[in-house]
Design a protein around this motif. Structure first.
Motif, mmCIF file in Angstrom:
data_model
loop_
_atom_site.group_PDB
_atom_site.id
_atom_site.type_symbol
_atom_site.label_atom_id
_atom_site.label_comp_id
_atom_site.label_asym_id
_atom_site.label_seq_id
_atom_site.Cartn_x
_atom_site.Cartn_y
_atom_site.Cartn_z
ATOM 1 N N GLU A 1 0.854 -1.188 0.000
ATOM 2 C CA GLU A 1 0.000 0.000 0.000
ATOM 3 C C GLU A 1 0.891 1.241 0.000
ATOM 4 O O GLU A 1 1.613 1.488 0.965
ATOM 5 N N PRO A 2 0.880 2.016 -1.094
ATOM 6 C CA PRO A 2 1.840 3.117 -1.221
ATOM 7 C C PRO A 2 1.625 4.235 -0.203
ATOM 8 O O PRO A 2 0.496 4.572 0.150
ATOM 9 N N ILE A 3 2.773 4.786 0.238
ATOM 10 C CA ILE A 3 2.783 6.013 1.046
ATOM 11 C C ILE A 3 3.070 7.178 0.093
ATOM 12 O O ILE A 3 2.438 8.225 0.149
ATOM 13 N N THR B 1 -1.756 -3.512 -4.824
ATOM 14 C CA THR B 1 -2.590 -3.049 -3.714
ATOM 15 C C THR B 1 -3.850 -3.907 -3.551
ATOM 16 O O THR B 1 -4.239 -4.646 -4.455
ATOM 17 N N ALA B 2 -4.489 -3.751 -2.405
ATOM 18 C CA ALA B 2 -5.748 -4.451 -2.136
ATOM 19 C C ALA B 2 -6.828 -4.046 -3.134
ATOM 20 O O ALA B 2 -7.599 -4.882 -3.605
ATOM 21 N N ALA C 1 -3.633 -6.178 3.029
ATOM 22 C CA ALA C 1 -3.494 -5.129 4.035
ATOM 23 C C ALA C 1 -4.872 -4.663 4.473
ATOM 24 O O ALA C 1 -5.754 -4.454 3.642
ATOM 25 N N ASP C 2 -5.070 -4.526 5.764
ATOM 26 C CA ASP C 2 -6.362 -4.058 6.258
ATOM 27 C C ASP C 2 -6.588 -2.579 5.942
ATOM 28 O O ASP C 2 -7.716 -2.150 5.763
ATOM 29 N N THR D 1 -7.013 4.429 5.862
ATOM 30 C CA THR D 1 -8.417 4.162 5.582
ATOM 31 C C THR D 1 -8.560 2.672 5.299
ATOM 32 O O THR D 1 -7.608 2.019 4.873
ATOM 33 N N GLU D 2 -9.738 2.121 5.591
ATOM 34 C CA GLU D 2 -9.903 0.676 5.489
ATOM 35 C C GLU D 2 -9.947 0.201 4.034
ATOM 36 O O GLU D 2 -10.552 0.846 3.188
#
Ligand code: C5P
Length: 222
Positions: free
Chosen positions: A20-22, A73-74, A97-98, A123-124
């Motif tokens: 999950e990118p920052i 990513t999710a 990733a949650d 965020t979810e």
């Protein structure tokens, strides 16, 4: 590809972690190796299934003979899984990733001279397993989730099965002392509508073979 009890069946397998990118150079990830997911996909191919293998950035190579879909990513994983439907079965072995970073930066975040540190708002992520399990139309006949627990494995996994709406949960104890996460062996409990079945500790490929055989049995001939 091969003849076997899953000939003519389409199975979707998710595997690996998600990233999950920052910002363009940084991400949040987890320690999933993708080993169990790869082994499951391989076992399904051996039994003759057509396998769509949707994987995040795993540390083990994908098996031969699958239709490979690489994601990061999710959110991408969910889109790719939904685009791969319909399927006879779907197995969710990915460690999704949650959370993702809300408003990830399009440019690399710089250190400041004043020493201010950035704050990440999370965020979810969508729950892919729950979304597919609860589809009104086009739900695979057999939806299988995983539950990695460190305590009260059967209790937690049974509750998870009900909450997500999947048919089976493959539960395992990932306490550090088991050496399962990132290791070559797994000890799982299969939870279905009838209860819990404890499988002996075995290599991840043995567990995968047994699960693939169980799936073939449940689906019957195509
Ligand atoms: O709730 P928890 O993450 O423990 O559930 C694990 C199961 O749900 C796994 O099968 C995993 O692949 C799936 N999952 C998913 N999408 C998420 C989170 C988990 O498909 N966002």
């Amino acid at each position: 590809l091969t003849d076997g009890p899953l000939k003519g069946r389409h199975v979707i397998v998710t595997s690996g972690p998600t990233h999950e990118p920052i910002d363009p150079v940084r991400y949040i990830a987890n320690r999933s190796s993708g080993a169990q997911g790869s082994a499951i996909a391989e076992a399904l191919v051996r039994l003759g299934a057509r396998v769509t293998f949707v994987t995040g950035p795993a540390s083990v190579p994908p098996p031969a003979g699958v239709e490979l879909r690489l994601v990061e990513t999710a959110t991408q994983m969910k889109d790719v899984v939904e685009a791969a439907l319909p399927a006879d079965a779907a197995i969710f072995a990915a460690a999704v990733a949650d959370w993702r970073v809300e408003g990830a930066s399009n440019a690399k975040i710089k250190k400041t001279a004043t020493g201010d540190v950035p704050t990440l708002a999370l965020t979810e992520n969508p729950d892919i397993l729950a979304t597919v399990s609860q589809r009104a139309e086009g739900r695979p006949k057999l939806v299988i989730g995983f539950a990695a627990e460190t305590n009260d494995v059967v209790e937690n996994a049974t509750a998870k099965r009900a909450r997500k709406g999947c048919d089976w949960i493959v539960a395992n104890d990932v306490s550090p002392e088991t050496g399962i996460m990132g290791g070559t062996e797994n000890a799982v409990t299969l939870i279905d509508a009838d209860g819990a079945e404890v499988w002996p500790r075995a290599s991840k490929s043995e567990v995968a073979k047994r699960l693939a055989e169980r799936i073939a049995e449940a689906l019957g001939p195509a």
